[in-house]
Design a protein around this motif. Structure first.
Motif, PDB file in Angstrom:
ATOM      1  N   MET A  57       0.599  14.242   5.923  1.00  9.23           N
ATOM      2  CA  MET A  57       0.413  14.750   4.585  1.00  9.23           C
ATOM      3  C   MET A  57       1.528  14.250   3.670  1.00  9.23           C
ATOM      4  SD  MET A  57      -1.750  16.444   3.020  1.00  9.23           S
ATOM      5  CE  MET A  57      -2.301  17.839   2.168  1.00  9.23           C
ATOM      6  N   GLU A  58       2.747  14.183   4.230  1.00  5.53           N
ATOM      7  CA  GLU A  58       3.876  13.751   3.413  1.00  5.53           C
ATOM      8  C   GLU A  58       3.723  12.288   2.995  1.00  5.53           C
ATOM      9  OE1 GLU A  58       8.511  12.677   3.996  1.00  5.53           O
ATOM     10  OE2 GLU A  58       7.734  14.328   5.185  1.00  5.53           O
ATOM     11  N   ALA A  59       3.126  11.446   3.878  1.00  5.88           N
ATOM     12  CA  ALA A  59       2.961  10.027   3.553  1.00  5.88           C
ATOM     13  C   ALA A  59       2.056   9.861   2.340  1.00  5.88           C
ATOM     14  CB  ALA A  59       2.386   9.281   4.747  1.00  5.88           C
ATOM     15  N   ALA A  60       0.957  10.583   2.313  1.00  4.78           N
ATOM     16  CA  ALA A  60       0.041  10.484   1.182  1.00  4.78           C
ATOM     17  C   ALA A  60       0.716  10.994  -0.087  1.00  4.78           C
ATOM     18  CB  ALA A  60      -1.236  11.265   1.461  1.00  4.78           C
ATOM     19  N   ALA A  61       1.537  12.013   0.065  1.00  4.19           N
ATOM     20  CA  ALA A  61       2.214  12.565  -1.109  1.00  4.19           C
ATOM     21  C   ALA A  61       3.191  11.547  -1.694  1.00  4.19           C
ATOM     22  CB  ALA A  61       2.944  13.853  -0.735  1.00  4.19           C
ATOM     23  N   ARG A  62       3.864  10.773  -0.837  1.00 12.25           N
ATOM     24  CA  ARG A  62       4.809   9.778  -1.358  1.00 12.25           C
ATOM     25  C   ARG A  62       4.079   8.673  -2.108  1.00 12.25           C
ATOM     26  NH1 ARG A  62       9.076   7.927   2.929  1.00 12.25           N
ATOM     27  NH2 ARG A  62       7.442   8.279   4.413  1.00 12.25           N
ATOM     28  N   VAL A 110      -2.254  -5.446   0.318  1.00 12.87           N
ATOM     29  CA  VAL A 110      -3.058  -6.352   1.131  1.00 12.87           C
ATOM     30  C   VAL A 110      -4.318  -6.656   0.333  1.00 12.87           C
ATOM     31  CG1 VAL A 110      -4.324  -6.642   3.290  1.00 12.87           C
ATOM     32  CG2 VAL A 110      -2.164  -5.393   3.272  1.00 12.87           C
ATOM     33  N   VAL A 111      -4.560  -7.942   0.095  1.00 17.82           N
ATOM     34  CA  VAL A 111      -5.724  -8.364  -0.679  1.00 17.82           C
ATOM     35  C   VAL A 111      -6.697  -9.066   0.259  1.00 17.82           C
ATOM     36  CG1 VAL A 111      -6.527  -9.761  -2.610  1.00 17.82           C
ATOM     37  CG2 VAL A 111      -4.321  -8.607  -2.744  1.00 17.82           C
ATOM     38  N   TRP A 112      -7.940  -8.635   0.228  1.00 19.12           N
ATOM     39  CA  TRP A 112      -8.990  -9.242   1.041  1.00 19.12           C
ATOM     40  C   TRP A 112     -10.138  -9.608   0.125  1.00 19.12           C
ATOM     41  CZ3 TRP A 112      -9.950 -11.396   5.524  1.00 19.12           C
ATOM     42  CH2 TRP A 112     -11.259 -11.495   5.977  1.00 19.12           C
ATOM     43  N   GLY A 164     -10.191 -10.930  -2.803  1.00 21.63           N
ATOM     44  CA  GLY A 164      -9.984 -10.574  -4.197  1.00 21.63           C
ATOM     45  C   GLY A 164      -9.899  -9.096  -4.481  1.00 21.63           C
ATOM     46  N   THR A 165      -9.916  -8.255  -3.460  1.00 22.89           N
ATOM     47  CA  THR A 165      -9.849  -6.812  -3.643  1.00 22.89           C
ATOM     48  C   THR A 165      -8.654  -6.263  -2.874  1.00 22.89           C
ATOM     49  OG1 THR A 165     -12.261  -6.718  -3.754  1.00 22.89           O
ATOM     50  CG2 THR A 165     -11.125  -4.649  -3.369  1.00 22.89           C
ATOM     51  N   VAL A 166      -7.911  -5.384  -3.513  1.00 25.64           N
ATOM     52  CA  VAL A 166      -6.790  -4.740  -2.828  1.00 25.64           C
ATOM     53  C   VAL A 166      -7.361  -3.747  -1.829  1.00 25.64           C
ATOM     54  CG1 VAL A 166      -4.768  -3.267  -3.096  1.00 25.64           C
ATOM     55  CG2 VAL A 166      -5.251  -5.031  -4.791  1.00 25.64           C
ATOM     56  N   THR A 167      -7.016  -3.929  -0.554  1.00 27.02           N
ATOM     57  CA  THR A 167      -7.561  -3.059   0.485  1.00 27.02           C
ATOM     58  C   THR A 167      -6.522  -2.123   1.091  1.00 27.02           C
ATOM     59  OG1 THR A 167      -7.179  -4.750   2.159  1.00 27.02           O
ATOM     60  CG2 THR A 167      -9.354  -4.712   1.099  1.00 27.02           C
ATOM     61  N   ALA A 168      -5.225  -2.363   0.852  1.00 26.96           N
ATOM     62  CA  ALA A 168      -4.184  -1.472   1.367  1.00 26.96           C
ATOM     63  C   ALA A 168      -2.944  -1.591   0.491  1.00 26.96           C
ATOM     64  CB  ALA A 168      -3.847  -1.819   2.807  1.00 26.96           C
ATOM     65  N   VAL A 169      -2.213  -0.487   0.384  1.00 26.78           N
ATOM     66  CA  VAL A 169      -0.981  -0.443  -0.390  1.00 26.78           C
ATOM     67  C   VAL A 169       0.091   0.175   0.501  1.00 26.78           C
ATOM     68  CG1 VAL A 169       0.147   0.512  -2.435  1.00 26.78           C
ATOM     69  CG2 VAL A 169      -2.242  -0.185  -2.555  1.00 26.78           C
ATOM     70  N   ALA A 170       1.299  -0.406   0.465  1.00 27.86           N
ATOM     71  CA  ALA A 170       2.390   0.130   1.274  1.00 27.86           C
ATOM     72  C   ALA A 170       3.669   0.164   0.460  1.00 27.86           C
ATOM     73  CB  ALA A 170       2.582  -0.738   2.511  1.00 27.86           C
ATOM     74  N   LYS A 171       4.483   1.202   0.701  1.00 30.05           N
ATOM     75  CA  LYS A 171       5.794   1.316   0.062  1.00 30.05           C
ATOM     76  C   LYS A 171       6.701   2.110   0.990  1.00 30.05           C
ATOM     77  CE  LYS A 171       8.399   2.965  -3.806  1.00 30.05           C
ATOM     78  NZ  LYS A 171       8.510   3.893  -4.871  1.00 30.05           N
ATOM     79  N   ASP A 172       7.865   1.578   1.246  1.00 25.24           N
ATOM     80  CA  ASP A 172       8.877   2.247   2.068  1.00 25.24           C
ATOM     81  C   ASP A 172       8.341   2.656   3.440  1.00 25.24           C
ATOM     82  OD1 ASP A 172      10.658   1.997  -0.039  1.00 25.24           O
ATOM     83  OD2 ASP A 172      10.120   3.971  -0.870  1.00 25.24           O
ATOM     84  N   GLY A 173       7.567   1.791   4.056  1.00 21.78           N
ATOM     85  CA  GLY A 173       7.046   2.073   5.389  1.00 21.78           C
ATOM     86  C   GLY A 173       5.831   2.967   5.429  1.00 21.78           C
ATOM     87  N   VAL A 174       5.362   3.419   4.284  1.00 21.51           N
ATOM     88  CA  VAL A 174       4.168   4.259   4.215  1.00 21.51           C
ATOM     89  C   VAL A 174       3.017   3.376   3.755  1.00 21.51           C
ATOM     90  CG1 VAL A 174       3.111   6.281   3.162  1.00 21.51           C
ATOM     91  CG2 VAL A 174       5.556   6.273   3.648  1.00 21.51           C
ATOM     92  N   ARG A 175       1.919   3.426   4.508  1.00 17.01           N
ATOM     93  CA  ARG A 175       0.782   2.543   4.217  1.00 17.01           C
ATOM     94  C   ARG A 175      -0.471   3.377   4.023  1.00 17.01           C
ATOM     95  NH1 ARG A 175      -3.224  -0.475   6.743  1.00 17.01           N
ATOM     96  NH2 ARG A 175      -3.361  -2.615   6.021  1.00 17.01           N
ATOM     97  N   ALA A 194      -4.632   2.721   3.457  1.00 21.92           N
ATOM     98  CA  ALA A 194      -5.715   1.743   3.457  1.00 21.92           C
ATOM     99  C   ALA A 194      -6.924   2.298   2.720  1.00 21.92           C
ATOM    100  CB  ALA A 194      -6.100   1.381   4.887  1.00 21.92           C
ATOM    101  N   SER A 195      -7.744   1.397   2.199  1.00 19.55           N
ATOM    102  CA  SER A 195      -8.991   1.813   1.547  1.00 19.55           C
ATOM    103  C   SER A 195     -10.146   1.668   2.536  1.00 19.55           C
ATOM    104  CB  SER A 195      -9.246   0.950   0.314  1.00 19.55           C
ATOM    105  OG  SER A 195      -9.581  -0.363   0.708  1.00 19.55           O
ATOM    106  N   ALA A 196     -11.294   2.162   2.148  1.00 20.64           N
ATOM    107  CA  ALA A 196     -12.472   2.064   3.012  1.00 20.64           C
ATOM    108  C   ALA A 196     -12.951   0.626   3.133  1.00 20.64           C
ATOM    109  CB  ALA A 196     -13.594   2.938   2.470  1.00 20.64           C
ATOM    110  N   GLY A 197     -12.592  -0.228   2.184  1.00 18.98           N
ATOM    111  CA  GLY A 197     -13.028  -1.616   2.217  1.00 18.98           C
ATOM    112  C   GLY A 197     -12.133  -2.531   3.040  1.00 18.98           C
TER     113      GLY A 197
END
Length: 143
Positions: free
Chosen positions: A1-6, A19-21, A23-34, A36-39
């Motif tokens: 829960m804390e990861a999503a909050a950050r 992460v771009v797949w 032409g679409t961003v499929t995942a975002v990460a910051k400070d070790g927290v990642r 992912a999207s459904a795509g």
């Protein structure tokens, strides 16, 4: 829960890794927290391995029947479709499907599928052939 909050607290100008797949961003990460999207593409090659293993085993079955035909055994029991071909084809399909689905659900790597299915089908083919030949050569009287 804390990861999503950050990741919810991202502000304009924050540096993130994306992460771009295609032409679409499929995942975002910051400070070790990642997050992912459904795509996001998933590495689930178990079903593809099951299909490929099935195709290879059907090719081997066809090769065995062709070799038997060239050797003069074609059409003779046990080298017939009804006694050996159909049970092996059905058994091969069920084995490849079962191992692939199990590997997918458990999360095993794709190479487990041929590593388990091929020896199992080969052993089943050998036992089925022995059973059919034994039934032909069994000279015991019927009860």
């Amino acid at each position: 829960m804390e990861a999503a909050a950050r990741l919810d607290r991202l502000a304009p100008g924050d540096r993130v890794t994306a992460v771009v797949w295609r032409g679409t961003v499929t995942a975002v990460a910051k400070d070790g927290v990642r997050q992912a999207s459904a795509g996001e593409p998933r590495d689930e090659a178990q079903m593809t391995a099951g299909l490929g293993t099935f195709a290879g085993l059907v090719a081997a079955l066809g090769l065995a029947f062709a070799a038997a035909s060239l050797a003069g055994y074609g059409g003779q029991v046990p080298w017939t479709w009804r006694s050996l071909g159909r049970p092996l084809l059905i058994g091969t399909a069920l084995t490849c499907l079962g191992v692939a689905v199990a590997a997918l659900l458990i999360g095993l790597p794709w190479w487990i599928v041929p590593a388990v299915a091929v020896p199992f089908v080969a052993y089943a083919a050998w036992q089925l052939h022995r059973y059919r030949v034994r039934g032909l050569t069994d000279s015991s009287p019927a009860p």
